[in-house]
Design a protein around this motif. Structure first.
Motif, PDB file in Angstrom:
ATOM      1  N   ARG A 197       0.654  -1.170  -0.059  1.00  0.00           N
ATOM      2  CA  ARG A 197       0.085   0.094  -0.125  1.00  0.00           C
ATOM      3  C   ARG A 197       0.764   1.214   0.061  1.00  0.00           C
ATOM      4  O   ARG A 197       0.546   2.761  -0.557  1.00  0.00           O
ATOM      5  CB  ARG A 197      -1.000   0.029   1.354  1.00  0.00           C
ATOM      6  CG  ARG A 197      -1.966  -0.908   1.157  1.00  0.00           C
ATOM      7  CD  ARG A 197      -3.453  -0.766   0.423  1.00  0.00           C
ATOM      8  NE  ARG A 197      -4.302   0.729   0.629  1.00  0.00           N
ATOM      9  CZ  ARG A 197      -4.117   0.971   0.549  1.00  0.00           C
ATOM     10  NH1 ARG A 197      -4.198   1.308  -1.088  1.00  0.00           N
ATOM     11  NH2 ARG A 197      -5.253   2.418   0.917  1.00  0.00           N
ATOM     12  N   ASP A 198       1.619   0.833   0.251  1.00  0.00           N
ATOM     13  CA  ASP A 198       2.920   2.052   0.529  1.00  0.00           C
ATOM     14  C   ASP A 198       2.556   3.742   1.259  1.00  0.00           C
ATOM     15  O   ASP A 198       2.410   4.256   0.380  1.00  0.00           O
ATOM     16  CB  ASP A 198       3.492   2.347  -0.829  1.00  0.00           C
ATOM     17  CG  ASP A 198       5.125   3.363  -0.859  1.00  0.00           C
ATOM     18  OD1 ASP A 198       5.037   4.017   0.536  1.00  0.00           O
ATOM     19  OD2 ASP A 198       4.658   4.261  -1.858  1.00  0.00           O
ATOM     20  N   ARG A 199       1.791   3.971   2.381  1.00  0.00           N
ATOM     21  CA  ARG A 199       0.668   4.411   2.880  1.00  0.00           C
ATOM     22  C   ARG A 199       1.680   4.914   4.635  1.00  0.00           C
ATOM     23  O   ARG A 199       1.170   4.013   6.017  1.00  0.00           O
ATOM     24  CB  ARG A 199      -1.004   3.649   3.387  1.00  0.00           C
ATOM     25  CG  ARG A 199      -0.855   3.978   1.707  1.00  0.00           C
ATOM     26  CD  ARG A 199      -1.925   5.495   1.372  1.00  0.00           C
ATOM     27  NE  ARG A 199      -2.902   6.164   2.249  1.00  0.00           N
ATOM     28  CZ  ARG A 199      -3.603   6.300   2.347  1.00  0.00           C
ATOM     29  NH1 ARG A 199      -5.312   5.736   2.011  1.00  0.00           N
ATOM     30  NH2 ARG A 199      -4.949   6.580   3.193  1.00  0.00           N
ATOM     31  N   PRO A 200       2.012   5.559   4.551  1.00  0.00           N
ATOM     32  CA  PRO A 200       2.855   5.842   5.873  1.00  0.00           C
ATOM     33  C   PRO A 200       1.370   5.474   7.490  1.00  0.00           C
ATOM     34  O   PRO A 200       1.821   5.897   8.356  1.00  0.00           O
ATOM     35  CB  PRO A 200       3.314   7.506   6.246  1.00  0.00           C
ATOM     36  CG  PRO A 200       2.824   7.839   4.363  1.00  0.00           C
ATOM     37  CD  PRO A 200       2.688   7.012   3.769  1.00  0.00           C
ATOM     38  N   ASP A 201       0.371   6.331   6.726  1.00  0.00           N
ATOM     39  CA  ASP A 201      -0.950   6.688   7.625  1.00  0.00           C
ATOM     40  C   ASP A 201      -1.331   4.628   7.600  1.00  0.00           C
ATOM     41  O   ASP A 201      -2.579   4.951   8.462  1.00  0.00           O
ATOM     42  CB  ASP A 201      -1.558   7.362   7.317  1.00  0.00           C
ATOM     43  CG  ASP A 201      -2.738   7.443   6.170  1.00  0.00           C
ATOM     44  OD1 ASP A 201      -1.522   6.371   5.218  1.00  0.00           O
ATOM     45  OD2 ASP A 201      -3.191   7.542   5.829  1.00  0.00           O
ATOM     46  N   GLU A 202      -1.108   3.852   7.252  1.00  0.00           N
ATOM     47  CA  GLU A 202      -1.241   2.785   7.490  1.00  0.00           C
ATOM     48  C   GLU A 202      -0.326   1.910   8.290  1.00  0.00           C
ATOM     49  O   GLU A 202       0.534   1.535   7.777  1.00  0.00           O
ATOM     50  CB  GLU A 202      -2.121   2.334   6.218  1.00  0.00           C
ATOM     51  CG  GLU A 202      -3.779   3.056   5.842  1.00  0.00           C
ATOM     52  CD  GLU A 202      -3.455   2.541   4.782  1.00  0.00           C
ATOM     53  OE1 GLU A 202      -3.367   1.367   4.061  1.00  0.00           O
ATOM     54  OE2 GLU A 202      -4.595   2.438   4.144  1.00  0.00           O
ATOM     55  N   LYS A 203      -0.958   1.134   8.958  1.00  0.00           N
ATOM     56  CA  LYS A 203      -0.107   0.352   9.636  1.00  0.00           C
ATOM     57  C   LYS A 203       0.141  -0.931   8.555  1.00  0.00           C
ATOM     58  O   LYS A 203      -0.143  -1.301   8.038  1.00  0.00           O
ATOM     59  CB  LYS A 203      -0.876  -1.077  10.979  1.00  0.00           C
ATOM     60  CG  LYS A 203      -0.040  -1.862  11.428  1.00  0.00           C
ATOM     61  CD  LYS A 203      -1.129  -2.550  12.071  1.00  0.00           C
ATOM     62  CE  LYS A 203      -0.283  -4.210  12.777  1.00  0.00           C
ATOM     63  NZ  LYS A 203      -0.956  -4.504  11.860  1.00  0.00           N
ATOM     64  N   GLU A 204       2.006  -0.965   8.533  1.00  0.00           N
ATOM     65  CA  GLU A 204       1.638  -2.298   7.449  1.00  0.00           C
ATOM     66  C   GLU A 204       1.658  -4.226   8.371  1.00  0.00           C
ATOM     67  O   GLU A 204       1.757  -3.945   9.143  1.00  0.00           O
ATOM     68  CB  GLU A 204       3.458  -2.502   7.288  1.00  0.00           C
ATOM     69  CG  GLU A 204       4.166  -3.541   6.528  1.00  0.00           C
ATOM     70  CD  GLU A 204       3.773  -3.091   4.298  1.00  0.00           C
ATOM     71  OE1 GLU A 204       3.452  -3.618   3.843  1.00  0.00           O
ATOM     72  OE2 GLU A 204       3.577  -1.824   4.256  1.00  0.00           O
ATOM     73  N   SER A 205       0.502  -4.771   6.835  1.00  0.00           N
ATOM     74  CA  SER A 205       0.168  -6.091   7.669  1.00  0.00           C
ATOM     75  C   SER A 205       0.974  -7.345   7.375  1.00  0.00           C
ATOM     76  O   SER A 205       1.640  -6.984   6.401  1.00  0.00           O
ATOM     77  CB  SER A 205      -1.444  -5.863   7.377  1.00  0.00           C
ATOM     78  OG  SER A 205      -0.844  -5.781   5.481  1.00  0.00           O
ATOM     79  N   THR A 206       1.155  -7.926   8.064  1.00  0.00           N
ATOM     80  CA  THR A 206       1.773  -9.444   7.602  1.00  0.00           C
ATOM     81  C   THR A 206       1.630  -9.696   5.923  1.00  0.00           C
ATOM     82  O   THR A 206      -0.284  -9.966   5.566  1.00  0.00           O
ATOM     83  CB  THR A 206       2.359 -10.808   8.981  1.00  0.00           C
ATOM     84  OG1 THR A 206       0.494 -10.684   8.851  1.00  0.00           O
ATOM     85  CG2 THR A 206       2.586 -10.226  10.012  1.00  0.00           C
ATOM     86  N   ARG A 207       1.809 -10.822   5.655  1.00  0.00           N
ATOM     87  CA  ARG A 207       1.809 -11.836   4.530  1.00  0.00           C
ATOM     88  C   ARG A 207       0.140 -12.635   4.681  1.00  0.00           C
ATOM     89  O   ARG A 207      -0.629 -12.874   4.055  1.00  0.00           O
ATOM     90  CB  ARG A 207       2.878 -12.417   4.244  1.00  0.00           C
ATOM     91  CG  ARG A 207       2.999 -13.124   3.003  1.00  0.00           C
ATOM     92  CD  ARG A 207       3.047 -12.251   1.795  1.00  0.00           C
ATOM     93  NE  ARG A 207       3.308 -12.364   0.555  1.00  0.00           N
ATOM     94  CZ  ARG A 207       3.272 -11.793  -0.914  1.00  0.00           C
ATOM     95  NH1 ARG A 207       2.111 -10.371  -0.523  1.00  0.00           N
ATOM     96  NH2 ARG A 207       3.027 -12.446  -1.853  1.00  0.00           N
ATOM     97  N   ALA A 208       0.848 -12.953   5.897  1.00  0.00           N
ATOM     98  CA  ALA A 208      -0.358 -13.786   6.486  1.00  0.00           C
ATOM     99  C   ALA A 208      -1.918 -12.834   6.281  1.00  0.00           C
ATOM    100  O   ALA A 208      -3.172 -13.413   6.325  1.00  0.00           O
ATOM    101  CB  ALA A 208      -0.267 -14.894   8.280  1.00  0.00           C
TER     102      ALA A 208
END
Length: 106
Positions: free
Chosen positions: A49-60
């Protein structure tokens, strides 16, 4: 879960909440909304998503989101099909026949 069992469950679940009261035009709108959410989940899974305002989620987590959004799309398709007295099995059978005939000489 078999397709017919899934259809029955979705119909009962949607009916219990009054969601089957919406007409086909509204249902198609819901379907498009869910298709957009699926597109977003595919993007997150494939390129991020490349969004600094969103938490990076795991592959799972990304894969689970894909699965859930696919289910939302299928649920809306199932309810729409039911509105027209068509089963998902009928839909898939017609789809298979159409493609088989279209590409029989390819």
């Amino acid at each position: 879960m078999q397709l017919a069992d899934a259809e029955k469950w979705m119909k009962e679940f949607y009916e219990k909440r009054g969601w089957t009261e919406y007409g086909p035009f509204i249902r198609v709108g819901f379907l498009m909304e869910e298709a957009g959410e699926l597109a977003r989940a595919v993007r997150a899974y494939e390129i991020g998503r490349d969004r600094p305002d969103e938490k990076e989620s795991t592959r799972a987590e990304q894969k689970q989101e894909l699965i859930e959004e696919m289910g939302d799309v299928i649920g809306n398709i199932a309810i729409l099909a039911d509105m027209y007295g068509v089963s998902l099995e009928d839909v898939m059978k017609a789809h298979q026949e159409k493609l088989t005939k279209r590409f029989e000489h390819a």
